[in-house]
Motif scaffolding. Structure first.
Motif, PDB file in Angstrom:
ATOM      1  N   GLN A   1       0.778  -1.230   0.000  1.00  0.00           N
ATOM      2  CA  GLN A   1       0.000   0.000   0.000  1.00  0.00           C
ATOM      3  C   GLN A   1       0.816   1.291   0.000  1.00  0.00           C
ATOM      4  O   GLN A   1       0.274   2.348  -0.304  1.00  0.00           O
ATOM      5  N   ALA A   2       2.092   1.229   0.349  1.00  0.00           N
ATOM      6  CA  ALA A   2       2.913   2.449   0.309  1.00  0.00           C
ATOM      7  C   ALA A   2       3.172   2.832  -1.153  1.00  0.00           C
ATOM      8  O   ALA A   2       3.071   1.998  -2.048  1.00  0.00           O
ATOM      9  N   PRO A   3       3.489   4.097  -1.425  1.00  0.00           N
ATOM     10  CA  PRO A   3       3.740   4.524  -2.814  1.00  0.00           C
ATOM     11  C   PRO A   3       4.837   3.691  -3.468  1.00  0.00           C
ATOM     12  O   PRO A   3       5.885   3.422  -2.875  1.00  0.00           O
ATOM     13  N   GLN A   4       4.581   3.286  -4.711  1.00  0.00           N
ATOM     14  CA  GLN A   4       5.519   2.426  -5.422  1.00  0.00           C
ATOM     15  C   GLN A   4       6.604   3.208  -6.166  1.00  0.00           C
ATOM     16  O   GLN A   4       7.664   2.663  -6.457  1.00  0.00           O
ATOM     17  N   ARG A   5       6.324   4.479  -6.480  1.00  0.00           N
ATOM     18  CA  ARG A   5       7.298   5.261  -7.248  1.00  0.00           C
ATOM     19  C   ARG A   5       8.568   5.488  -6.433  1.00  0.00           C
ATOM     20  O   ARG A   5       8.531   5.619  -5.216  1.00  0.00           O
ATOM     21  N   TYR A   6       9.681   5.512  -7.156  1.00  0.00           N
ATOM     22  CA  TYR A   6      11.003   5.713  -6.553  1.00  0.00           C
ATOM     23  C   TYR A   6      11.333   4.649  -5.497  1.00  0.00           C
ATOM     24  O   TYR A   6      12.147   4.894  -4.593  1.00  0.00           O
ATOM     25  N   ASN A   7      10.675   3.491  -5.547  1.00  0.00           N
ATOM     26  CA  ASN A   7      10.922   2.400  -4.598  1.00  0.00           C
ATOM     27  C   ASN A   7      10.651   2.807  -3.151  1.00  0.00           C
ATOM     28  O   ASN A   7      11.298   2.302  -2.216  1.00  0.00           O
ATOM     29  N   ILE A   8       9.696   3.723  -2.973  1.00  0.00           N
ATOM     30  CA  ILE A   8       9.372   4.193  -1.611  1.00  0.00           C
ATOM     31  C   ILE A   8       8.872   3.038  -0.760  1.00  0.00           C
ATOM     32  O   ILE A   8       9.244   2.900   0.421  1.00  0.00           O
TER      33      ILE A   8
END
Length: 357
Positions: free
Chosen positions: A46-53
């Protein structure tokens, strides 16, 4: 008289302290590992996927638990692990509670619309359903979409069948419920994930608010044949033992559930809110005395559960019912009559797959 060694006997209180401390460490370690693993998967899902966050947050989460256990081991104390773990989980659960289901995503075509119910005050027995699915499937990606408005006279309800579609071994099946009417109509209700375009089902992701829930109402010729003819699944039908009043109540429970999902979306959950447990909850809601059972989770064994609770209409041996109710080949060999209307073709399909039952 010889003297016994001083350490030959350990005081009983010391033994109990040692055992209690070992038990406490074992319990805390197990709970900590469970919380750490759950948190990592929740962040990855569920955490943001962009930039491998998401991956970075999962690593930080795991490292925090590693530090917590290392500190507790050095101090030989359980309390710091409990206090620190509680703080970590509280923070994660506060974030988790902010994740709400949505109704405005780019949905896949087969769940793009939700069924809705409309009553008729002039005809109390008649229920109007909007967005009944009646697709023509050639493959999973090649189909003719069609959504219809249909009316059902509940005074003509004559049968309820449970359909089990086996897609991953004998223990796992998708559960569908089909309502039959004396005029030849059948409508199937199916609890499914409301997947987004180009999204595929993953049972593990279903634990972590990855999918919204959809309640699909569909023609049997659509929702059963797509599983037998397109996806190559084995589908079995079992007629359920219900009174006409109970059938009516269950139909309305499904319809109300569909209307609720249209206004208040909810998440699908692989364990607690899936295609089988929701059926069980709806049946309990209308007064059916159905016990909890492990076979509600291993839905492939649902026929055994229904037999044991007296839920099957036939008293014949289960193996015979399973063989008679295997509609896979009959669905695959059915050919649409050339000159019938669409409604007549649907009724003919429903008759054809029940031959020999």
């Amino acid at each position: 008289m010889s003297r016994m060694p001083r350490n030959h006997l350990m005081p009983v209180s010391s033994k109990w302290q040692t055992w209690c401390m070992a038990g406490a460490w074992l319990l805390v370690t197990a709970l900590g590992l469970l919380c750490a693993a759950w948190g990592c998967m929740a962040l990855l899902a569920q955490a943001p996927q962009r930039y491998n966050i998401a991956a970075a947050l999962a690593l930080v989460w795991g490292f925090a638990w590693l530090i917590l256990f290392g500190y507790g081991a050095l101090q030989r104390r359980v309390l710091p692990i409990l206090a620190g773990g509680l703080a970590l989980m509280l923070g994660l659960l506060i974030w988790w509670g902010t994740i709400d289901p949505q109704s405005d995503r780019e949905w896949a075509a087969d769940v793009a619309r939700l069924v809705a119910i409309e009553s008729d005050k002039h005809q109390p027995d008649v229920v109007h359903l909007r967005n009944v699915r009646n697709f023509t499937w050639r493959s999973d990606s090649d189909f003719t979409p069609r959504w219809e408005d249909r009316s059902y006279d509940l005074s003509k309800l004559s049968s309820v069948d449970v359909a089990l579609s086996y897609w991953m071994g004998p223990a796992i099946a998708h559960t569908l419920v089909s309502f039959g009417f004396t005029d030849g109509q059948h409508v199937v209700f199916s609890i499914e994930i409301r997947k987004q375009q180009h999204e595929q089902f993953d049972a593990l992701a279903g634990f972590f608010k990855q999918y919204e829930m959809a309640l699909v109402a569909a023609d049997e010729r659509d929702i059963l044949s797509v599983r037998t003819n397109v996806r190559g699944e084995q589908v079995h039908l079992y007629q359920v033992n219900m009174t006409q009043d109970s059938m009516r109540d269950l139909f309305m429970a499904y319809a109300r559930q569909a209307s609720q999902l249209a206004f208040a979306p909810r998440f699908y959950n692989t364990l607690t809110a899936n295609c089988t447990t929701i059926v069980w909850q709806l049946a309990r809601r209308i007064g059916q005395a159905l016990p909890t059972d492990w076979r509600l989770l291993a839905s492939g064994y649902l026929p055994e559960y229904l037999r044991d609770v007296g839920g099957l209409a036939s008293m014949q041996p289960l193996e015979l019912l399973r063989a008679q109710g295997n509609i896979t080949q009959r669905a695959q060999t059915w050919q649409a009559p050339a000159h019938d209307t669409d409604a007549e073709r649907s009724a003919d399909f429903s008759r054809h797959i029940r031959q020999g039952m």
